[in-house]
Design a protein around this motif. Structure first.
Motif, PDB file in Angstrom:
ATOM      1  N   GLY A 121     -20.945 -33.219 -20.539  1.00 48.30           N
ATOM      2  CA  GLY A 121     -20.539 -32.029 -21.281  1.00 48.30           C
ATOM      3  C   GLY A 121     -19.861 -30.997 -20.406  1.00 48.30           C
ATOM      4  O   GLY A 121     -18.976 -30.267 -20.865  1.00 48.30           O
ATOM      5  N   PHE A 122     -20.240 -30.947 -19.154  1.00 43.24           N
ATOM      6  CA  PHE A 122     -19.639 -29.962 -18.255  1.00 43.24           C
ATOM      7  C   PHE A 122     -18.150 -30.234 -18.081  1.00 43.24           C
ATOM      8  O   PHE A 122     -17.333 -29.307 -18.055  1.00 43.24           O
ATOM      9  CB  PHE A 122     -20.344 -29.988 -16.906  1.00 43.24           C
ATOM     10  N   ILE A 123     -17.810 -31.511 -17.962  1.00 49.24           N
ATOM     11  CA  ILE A 123     -16.409 -31.884 -17.762  1.00 49.24           C
ATOM     12  C   ILE A 123     -15.578 -31.360 -18.944  1.00 49.24           C
ATOM     13  O   ILE A 123     -14.514 -30.755 -18.756  1.00 49.24           O
ATOM     14  CB  ILE A 123     -16.274 -33.415 -17.661  1.00 49.24           C
ATOM     15  N   SER A 124     -16.093 -31.587 -20.160  1.00 51.14           N
ATOM     16  CA  SER A 124     -15.364 -31.103 -21.342  1.00 51.14           C
ATOM     17  C   SER A 124     -15.167 -29.608 -21.273  1.00 51.14           C
ATOM     18  O   SER A 124     -14.070 -29.097 -21.469  1.00 51.14           O
ATOM     19  CB  SER A 124     -16.142 -31.400 -22.618  1.00 51.14           C
ATOM     20  N   LYS A 125     -16.265 -28.906 -21.026  1.00 52.22           N
ATOM     21  CA  LYS A 125     -16.198 -27.444 -21.017  1.00 52.22           C
ATOM     22  C   LYS A 125     -15.221 -26.977 -19.957  1.00 52.22           C
ATOM     23  O   LYS A 125     -14.438 -26.064 -20.178  1.00 52.22           O
ATOM     24  CB  LYS A 125     -17.587 -26.849 -20.730  1.00 52.22           C
ATOM     25  N   ILE A 172     -10.737 -35.393 -24.080  1.00 50.25           N
ATOM     26  CA  ILE A 172     -11.886 -35.577 -23.193  1.00 50.25           C
ATOM     27  C   ILE A 172     -13.156 -35.250 -23.946  1.00 50.25           C
ATOM     28  O   ILE A 172     -14.172 -35.943 -23.838  1.00 50.25           O
ATOM     29  CB  ILE A 172     -11.746 -34.678 -21.941  1.00 50.25           C
ATOM     30  N   HIS A 173     -13.077 -34.214 -24.764  1.00 51.93           N
ATOM     31  CA  HIS A 173     -14.281 -33.852 -25.502  1.00 51.93           C
ATOM     32  C   HIS A 173     -14.591 -34.873 -26.599  1.00 51.93           C
ATOM     33  O   HIS A 173     -15.758 -35.104 -26.909  1.00 51.93           O
ATOM     34  CB  HIS A 173     -14.185 -32.451 -26.088  1.00 51.93           C
ATOM     35  N   VAL A 206     -27.990 -42.384 -21.879  1.00 54.65           N
ATOM     36  CA  VAL A 206     -28.411 -41.321 -20.962  1.00 54.65           C
ATOM     37  C   VAL A 206     -27.703 -41.483 -19.630  1.00 54.65           C
ATOM     38  O   VAL A 206     -27.167 -40.523 -19.059  1.00 54.65           O
ATOM     39  CB  VAL A 206     -29.944 -41.350 -20.764  1.00 54.65           C
ATOM     40  N   ILE A 207     -27.656 -42.733 -19.161  1.00 58.16           N
ATOM     41  CA  ILE A 207     -26.958 -42.991 -17.901  1.00 58.16           C
ATOM     42  C   ILE A 207     -25.490 -42.595 -18.033  1.00 58.16           C
ATOM     43  O   ILE A 207     -24.911 -41.977 -17.138  1.00 58.16           O
ATOM     44  CB  ILE A 207     -27.073 -44.485 -17.519  1.00 58.16           C
ATOM     45  N   ALA A 208     -24.898 -42.945 -19.188  1.00 60.12           N
ATOM     46  CA  ALA A 208     -23.480 -42.615 -19.398  1.00 60.12           C
ATOM     47  C   ALA A 208     -23.268 -41.110 -19.326  1.00 60.12           C
ATOM     48  O   ALA A 208     -22.278 -40.643 -18.769  1.00 60.12           O
ATOM     49  CB  ALA A 208     -23.003 -43.148 -20.743  1.00 60.12           C
ATOM     50  N   ASN A 209     -24.204 -40.344 -19.886  1.00 61.25           N
ATOM     51  CA  ASN A 209     -24.097 -38.885 -19.832  1.00 61.25           C
ATOM     52  C   ASN A 209     -23.972 -38.394 -18.414  1.00 61.25           C
ATOM     53  O   ASN A 209     -23.198 -37.493 -18.118  1.00 61.25           O
ATOM     54  CB  ASN A 209     -25.340 -38.256 -20.445  1.00 61.25           C
ATOM     55  N   ILE A 210     -24.785 -38.977 -17.542  1.00 64.90           N
ATOM     56  CA  ILE A 210     -24.764 -38.514 -16.158  1.00 64.90           C
ATOM     57  C   ILE A 210     -23.572 -39.110 -15.430  1.00 64.90           C
ATOM     58  O   ILE A 210     -22.871 -38.424 -14.698  1.00 64.90           O
ATOM     59  CB  ILE A 210     -26.089 -38.877 -15.461  1.00 64.90           C
ATOM     60  N   TYR A 211     -23.320 -40.407 -15.703  1.00 63.55           N
ATOM     61  CA  TYR A 211     -22.225 -41.069 -14.995  1.00 63.55           C
ATOM     62  C   TYR A 211     -20.903 -40.350 -15.243  1.00 63.55           C
ATOM     63  O   TYR A 211     -20.157 -40.044 -14.312  1.00 63.55           O
ATOM     64  CB  TYR A 211     -22.119 -42.531 -15.419  1.00 63.55           C
ATOM     65  N   PHE A 212     -20.626 -40.050 -16.517  1.00 65.76           N
ATOM     66  CA  PHE A 212     -19.339 -39.416 -16.813  1.00 65.76           C
ATOM     67  C   PHE A 212     -19.330 -37.942 -16.428  1.00 65.76           C
ATOM     68  O   PHE A 212     -18.302 -37.289 -16.518  1.00 65.76           O
ATOM     69  CB  PHE A 212     -18.967 -39.619 -18.276  1.00 65.76           C
ATOM     70  N   GLY A 213     -20.485 -37.427 -16.034  1.00 66.06           N
ATOM     71  CA  GLY A 213     -20.495 -36.088 -15.467  1.00 66.06           C
ATOM     72  C   GLY A 213     -20.143 -36.116 -13.999  1.00 66.06           C
ATOM     73  O   GLY A 213     -19.704 -35.123 -13.427  1.00 66.06           O
ATOM     74  N   SER A 253     -26.402 -31.773 -21.323  1.00 68.67           N
ATOM     75  CA  SER A 253     -25.009 -32.202 -21.360  1.00 68.67           C
ATOM     76  C   SER A 253     -24.266 -31.484 -22.484  1.00 68.67           C
ATOM     77  O   SER A 253     -23.130 -31.047 -22.318  1.00 68.67           O
ATOM     78  CB  SER A 253     -24.974 -33.711 -21.563  1.00 68.67           C
ATOM     79  N   LEU A 254     -24.929 -31.343 -23.620  1.00 67.00           N
ATOM     80  CA  LEU A 254     -24.305 -30.634 -24.744  1.00 67.00           C
ATOM     81  C   LEU A 254     -24.034 -29.181 -24.374  1.00 67.00           C
ATOM     82  O   LEU A 254     -22.986 -28.624 -24.697  1.00 67.00           O
ATOM     83  CB  LEU A 254     -25.219 -30.696 -25.961  1.00 67.00           C
ATOM     84  N   ILE A 255     -24.989 -28.582 -23.675  1.00 58.97           N
ATOM     85  CA  ILE A 255     -24.819 -27.192 -23.252  1.00 58.97           C
ATOM     86  C   ILE A 255     -23.676 -27.094 -22.250  1.00 58.97           C
ATOM     87  O   ILE A 255     -22.924 -26.135 -22.252  1.00 58.97           O
ATOM     88  CB  ILE A 255     -26.131 -26.666 -22.629  1.00 58.97           C
ATOM     89  N   GLY A 256     -23.559 -28.122 -21.430  1.00 65.80           N
ATOM     90  CA  GLY A 256     -22.478 -28.116 -20.449  1.00 65.80           C
ATOM     91  C   GLY A 256     -22.946 -27.775 -19.055  1.00 65.80           C
ATOM     92  O   GLY A 256     -22.280 -27.067 -18.312  1.00 65.80           O
ATOM     93  N   VAL A 257     -24.118 -28.298 -18.694  1.00 65.51           N
ATOM     94  CA  VAL A 257     -24.640 -28.074 -17.349  1.00 65.51           C
ATOM     95  C   VAL A 257     -23.900 -29.007 -16.385  1.00 65.51           C
ATOM     96  O   VAL A 257     -23.619 -30.146 -16.749  1.00 65.51           O
ATOM     97  CB  VAL A 257     -26.155 -28.346 -17.329  1.00 65.51           C
ATOM     98  N   PRO A 258     -23.555 -28.539 -15.202  1.00 61.39           N
ATOM     99  CA  PRO A 258     -22.815 -29.371 -14.256  1.00 61.39           C
ATOM    100  C   PRO A 258     -23.515 -30.701 -13.980  1.00 61.39           C
ATOM    101  O   PRO A 258     -24.735 -30.782 -14.076  1.00 61.39           O
ATOM    102  CB  PRO A 258     -22.786 -28.523 -12.993  1.00 61.39           C
ATOM    103  N   MET A 259     -22.746 -31.682 -13.629  1.00 66.96           N
ATOM    104  CA  MET A 259     -23.176 -33.054 -13.359  1.00 66.96           C
ATOM    105  C   MET A 259     -23.502 -33.813 -14.644  1.00 66.96           C
ATOM    106  O   MET A 259     -24.055 -34.898 -14.591  1.00 66.96           O
ATOM    107  CB  MET A 259     -24.408 -33.125 -12.428  1.00 66.96           C
ATOM    108  N   THR A 260     -23.175 -33.252 -15.779  1.00 70.22           N
ATOM    109  CA  THR A 260     -23.297 -34.021 -17.009  1.00 70.22           C
ATOM    110  C   THR A 260     -21.921 -34.080 -17.660  1.00 70.22           C
ATOM    111  O   THR A 260     -21.039 -33.279 -17.337  1.00 70.22           O
ATOM    112  CB  THR A 260     -24.268 -33.359 -17.994  1.00 70.22           C
TER     113      THR A 260
END
Lengths: 117, 489, 495
Positions: free
Chosen positions: C396-400, C336-337, C467-474, C387-394
């Protein structure tokens, strides 16, 4: 034991060549020499592959009726490919070295690093 | 008749939609302020109609989207969240009126940015209030942190930037390092993070684990400002006063303690925690914070700093009351969220009012100011009394319930803490009132200033009046809290 | 008819297009051709995606020679998952590449850049689809050689040195992989991955297999820039033309992580690697060290590209960490990451590409106050940063979330601490730039720079998609999460 060591002499050659190659890559300051080191290193791997396919007394796998023991031809074919890859790498490496020489006026590692910083 | 779902969406989206209009009307300041006020009024109407349903015993809910299997943005309005949403939405209106006076009176820059982020902060506060699971809570918790950062660094000076870094550093690091792992751990243990009556954890995960989780939450929710995670709050005082007033006396800090109360009730359940004897650690930590913060407040000369430490101490009242685990003390905790909100916002309004009119920020400069600014200082006095817990103010009510709770579980530590801190509260508020009304100005001359602009005075008078009205007519909040306690048992 | 040859077309089409690019000799035409080829590749991989999901594993015999004699292309779920990532990234990045490339590479070399790009794509796709260990080595070298060329093609003379360094490191790494393949051939007599996988358990755990494993891991460690073998990466990302850094960051290292997974699960067998050799412990330590080291050094950088390069080293650590847990959940989290990080890092790099396009610099200290000049661009950077940090709804959060969850489930508490602590470090290095751009005055920063008046519309469009993908996959992560879970499930419970 002694026989064993001698029996595997081709592997010893591989190891020695490999170490020489790596040693050159690591210690030498001249970029062209580094490429030479890489080449020696790769050559050792070629030998490793070739010696795998060799069976003592075996010949080329052509059915003539007289021979029953054949060397495996596959490693040779693989190594032909690997040699091509190695040559491409060397060619590209040399091309980059030439451009480095044009850009920095030297092919010595430390001098280039100094220029960059 | 609008559906529950629509109302919930409206409550969260109204402030967000408002930001668009605020941004569009950037150049027409009067229109821009009207947009803010209008959306605040709309929000109150929406929240009020939701309140009616909650009072009727319903629990409106909304599944928004599922972004991980089993984890969704899910809103459910239970009584405690309803109470919090009421406070936040109502005070947004009053605070907006105040902001207009303050921001214009002090000719602050970037006013549009200010109103935009303010609205986003309110939206996320409502989100926190209505969240139905930990993950939704966490999402809005983080949005709240991020949206208030530009407000803290509003001035853009080096000081403000440094304070902003402390603010963001503590709040983000505690939430990511402690809060989030705790949530994931709970999800692994219980398979869900939904807030459920009676809790989702059971006794068989072991007392040690429960204790660790509780500590992770207590410190992970940095917004609750439990010492030593409190440093961000004094740092945030560099922000313009309306921000300190609504966000750092009400929305942000209350979001912290509200989350703790909610987690104790719906994730652990008081019954489970009562079994685990070590729970008292939370009680002692809260008690310690109350006393230490009060002592620091006693020594602070900067008025806003004193108020900030007072806030830290008052927040721990809520944690302390929750940690007592008696139903009546949890009612007290919720009431204290309400009472302290109105009291502290009045105090901050007053501090801002003094700053706008006189540019004074220190306690020691306030001698004789009561004559020049009677409304401001009058409201200040009422709010101070509420902080101390003197009738007829709302603060008395909440302290009454908390003390009752403390007696009912025979926690003499809590009783002692409350008594000492009441004395300390009196010690740092009464001298201000005394100096303002009874002392002569230092240089002996007549004061050369008057009351602050009308919107400011209007706002602080209103909140001070409500502090008293809440004491006289506490029916609605009590009704909500009875529902809450009813759900628990 | 064609549909049965799709696996090979996937590789052949970019390969054929590469010399055509040389013949075209014209930057714009080459770009159009390359974009078309990428698009076709993407479509092919989408069709293959559906085929594999419908029909299961596809085995394609190259030239009609069936395995184990011929080279087999073997497509399972992991293959198509990676194909989709690589083709997606390549297509969208290339769409926006035209403007930036024209800006950073002299116009008489443009067609060569696109040629190298196509060869690189060929190599990467080949690595993914092939089921033959030696063929894998050849494709690795195709990808690597073309990436050395791409790095050295820029105007900045330092890129030459970076490329040479990468060449030396990379060749040693590839040679190690070759040795490993040779040793495996020696003991099993076959080069087909599935065959090797079947025959290895019979040989028990001989020293030769262990040696092969060690050579492989060191080799792939160099190629994938796994700490402490990452030394080539910061320079290569920093000095190369920025679109090249973007592409490399999004694809190359991911493909080598894929090779690692493929070797562990489809050749050596995870039971051998993880349980008998306790190899996961080594990987885990390296992963943690890499995460902390990369994040720490990222904080100290002033150059944005270098900062992101170090961040990549740290993020590779996350993927490795997932794999090293040696559980189904861990492998899924790592995959996933791989997916999410491709999106996140490409977004960040594309933002930097835009920034360099406008300002000709990527030094944070020179870019203070940038947000006032290019507000939308900074929003993109901010979203990707969060998203890199892993804030929810992005994304990166899913990975974390999955990584932490997998660590919890395996009982590794320390790992959870490492993950959250490095998230904090990520906040610091992302915020360093965000603060400079948003809250510092432009007087000592952007105001002093000469800004480019042109507007890179295509580049902005690519960035926008990411950018949209970052949010969409979050928000809706079902595509990557389901895929990753089912891949991991297959590896642990059979196909």
């Amino acid at each position: 034991m002694g026989i064993n060591i001698l029996g595997a002499f081709n592997y010893w050659v591989v190891v020695v060549l490999m170490m020489i190659g790596l040693y050159i890559v690591i210690t030498h300051n001249n970029l062209v020499k580094k490429l030479i080191g890489i080449n020696i290193f790769q050559t050792s791997i070629f030998i490793l592959f070739i010696s795998m396919g060799k069976i003592s007394g075996g010949t080329a796998p052509i059915i003539t009726g007289t021979n029953t023991v054949y060397s495996s031809p596959l490693p040779h074919v693989l190594i032909l490919t690997a040699i091509v890859v190695g040559i491409s790498t060397t060619a590209l490496g040399l091309a980059i070295v030439i451009r480095l020489y044009h850009a920095f006026g030297t092919v010595e590692d430390d001098e280039i690093q100094q220029e960059i910083e | 008749m609008m559906s529950d779902q629509l109302l919930i969406v409206l409550a969260i989206c109204l402030p967000v939609v408002a930001t668009v209009f605020i941004a569009v009307t950037h150049n027409y300041t009067n229109v821009r302020e009207t947009v803010t006020l209008f959306s605040a009024v709309c929000l109150i109407i929406v929240v009020y109609s939701l309140l009616q349903r909650v009072l009727a015993g319903e629990q409106p809910q909304l599944h928004l989207l599922e972004f991980l299997p089993g984890l969704s943005l899910h809103f459910k309005i239970e009584p405690l969240g309803m109470l919090f949403a009421c406070i936040a939405s109502f005070l947004w209106l009053i605070n907006s009126i105040y902001s207009i006076g303050y921001m214009r009176g002090n000719k602050e820059k970037h006013q549009t940015r200010f109103y935009i982020y303010f609205a986003i902060a309110i939206a996320s506060t409502i989100g926190i209030a209505f969240s139905a699971n930990l993950i939704t809570l966490f999402v809005f918790y983080e949005v709240l942190t991020l949206s208030t950062y530009p407000l803290v660094t509003h001035k853009g000076s080096e000081d403000a930037m440094r304070a902003g870094r402390v603010y963001l550093g503590i709040l983000l690091s505690t939430s990511i390092c402690l809060f989030l792992p705790a949530i994931i751990w709970i999800n692994v243990l219980a398979g869900t993070t939904e807030f459920t009556n009676g809790g989702i954890l059971t006794n068989d995960i072991g007392h040690g684990v429960i204790l660790i989780l509780l500590m992770l939450f207590a410190y992970g929710i940095g917004k609750a400002a439990l010492m030593p995670m409190h440093r961000w709050l004094p740092a945030a005082m560099v922000a313009p006063t309306p921000v300190s007033a609504l966000l750092h006396a009400v929305a942000v800090v209350k979001a912290g303690v509200f989350s703790i109360v909610k987690i104790v009730i719906y994730i652990f359940s008081p019954a489970l925690l009562s079994d685990v004897i070590e729970i008292n650690i939370l009680l002692y930590l809260a008690g310690l914070t109350i006393i230490v913060a009060s002592v620091i407040a006693l020594q602070a000369d900067n008025l806003k700093r004193r108020l900030a430490y007072s806030t830290i101490s008052q927040l721990s009242y809520v944690v302390l009351a929750t940690a007592l685990l008696a139903p009546i003390s949890i009612m007290g905790a919720a009431l204290h969220i309400l009472a302290h909100a109105f009291g502290k916002i009045t105090l901050f309004f007053a501090a801002g009012s003094i700053y706008t009119a006189t540019k004074k920020t220190s306690v020691s400069e306030l001698d004789g100011i009561g004559k020049a600014m009677p409304w401001t200082m009058g409201a200040f006095a009422i709010a101070s009394l509420s902080m101390i817990g003197v009738p007829p103010t709302a603060g008395f009510l909440s302290k009454w319930y908390i003390l009752q709770g403390a007696f009912s579980v025979e926690s003499w530590f809590a009783v002692g803490v409350i008594i000492i801190s009441t004395l300390l509260n009196a010690g740092y508020f009464l001298p201000i009132i005394y100096a303002a009304f009874l002392k002569k100005p230092v240089d002996g001359k007549e004061l050369s200033y008057n009351e602050a602009p009308l919107p400011i005075v209007l706002a602080l008078t209103l909140t001070a009046a409500i502090t008293i009205l809440l004491f006289l007519f506490p029916e609605t909040p009590l009704q909500l809290l009875n529902l809450l306690v009813g759900n628990m048992s | 008819m064609i549909s049965s040859h799709l696996p090979v077309l996937q590789v052949i089409i970019p390969l054929i297009a590469a010399p055509i690019c040389v013949i075209l000799r014209q930057g714009l035409l080459a770009w159009i051709l390359t974009t078309l080829v990428c698009l076709i590749s993407l479509i092919i991989s989408c069709v293959l995606f559906n085929q594999v999901l419908d029909e299961g594993v596809i085995s394609y015999a190259l030239g009609g020679w069936f395995s184990p004699w011929g080279i087999e292309y073997r497509l399972d779920k992991l293959t198509i998952f990676m194909l989709l990532i690589i083709n997606g990234v390549a297509t969208i990045v290339l769409l926006g590449a035209k403007e930036s490339v024209a800006d950073e590479i002299s116009s008489d070399r443009l067609y060569l850049f696109y040629t190298a790009f196509l060869l690189n794509l060929t190599g990467l796709l080949g690595v993914i689809v092939t089921g033959d260990a030696f063929n894998l080595f050849v494709f690795i070298e195709i990808a690597s050689l073309s990436s050395y060329a791409m790095i050295s093609i820029g105007r900045d003379r330092r890129c030459l040195y970076a490329a040479f360094k990468y060449l030396i490191f990379g060749t040693v790494g590839a040679s190690f992989i070759l040795i490993s393949v040779g040793l495996l051939y020696d003991v099993t007599g076959t080069l087909n991955m599935a065959d090797i996988f079947q025959r290895l358990p019979d040989i028990e755990n001989t020293k030769t297999v262990t040696t092969a494993l060690i050579f492989f891991v060191v080799g792939i460690g160099i190629k994938a820039a796994i700490f402490p073998l990452h030394l080539w990466l910061p320079d290569a990302y920093n000095y190369s033309p920025s679109i090249v850094s973007t592409f490399l960051a999004g694809t190359t290292t991911k493909v080598f992580i894929y090779v690692l997974i493929r070797f562990i699960y489809s050749i050596f067998g995870h039971e051998t690697v993880f349980i008998q050799e306790a190899f996961n412990n080594l990987l885990m330590i390296l992963a943690c060290a890499g995460i902390l080291y990369g994040s720490y050094l990222a904080i100290k950088q002033d150059s944005l590209k270098r900062l992101l390069a170090y961040s990549s080293i740290a993020q590779l650590g996350y993927m490795l960490l997932g794999i090293s847990l040696a559980t189904e959940a861990g492998l899924a989290a790592g995959l996933i990451h791989v997916f999410n990080h491709a999106i996140i890092k490409v977004t960040l790099f594309l933002s930097v590409v835009c920034i360099i396009f406008y300002t000709r610099t990527d030094s944070i200290s020179q870019l203070s106050g940038l947000a006032k000049t290019t507000p939308l661009l900074m929003v993109s950077f901010l979203v990707a940063g969060l998203s890199l940090i892993g804030v929810p709804m992005t994304a990166g959060f899913i990975s974390k979330w999955y990584l932490i969850k997998a660590s919890f489930e395996s009982g590794y508490w320390g790992l959870v601490l490492v993950i959250v602590f490095s998230s904090l470090l990520a906040i610091v290095y992302i915020w360093k730039f965000v603060e400079a751009a948003y809250f510092k005055s432009p007087e000592n920063g952007v105001s002093k720079l000469e800004l480019n008046k042109e507007r890179p519309y295509l580049l902005s469009f690519s960035l926008f998609i990411f950018v949209i993908a970052n949010i969409y996959f979050g928000i809706d992560s079902s595509l990557n999460v389901d895929m990753a879970n089912s891949i991991a499930h297959d590896f642990y419970h059979g196909f």
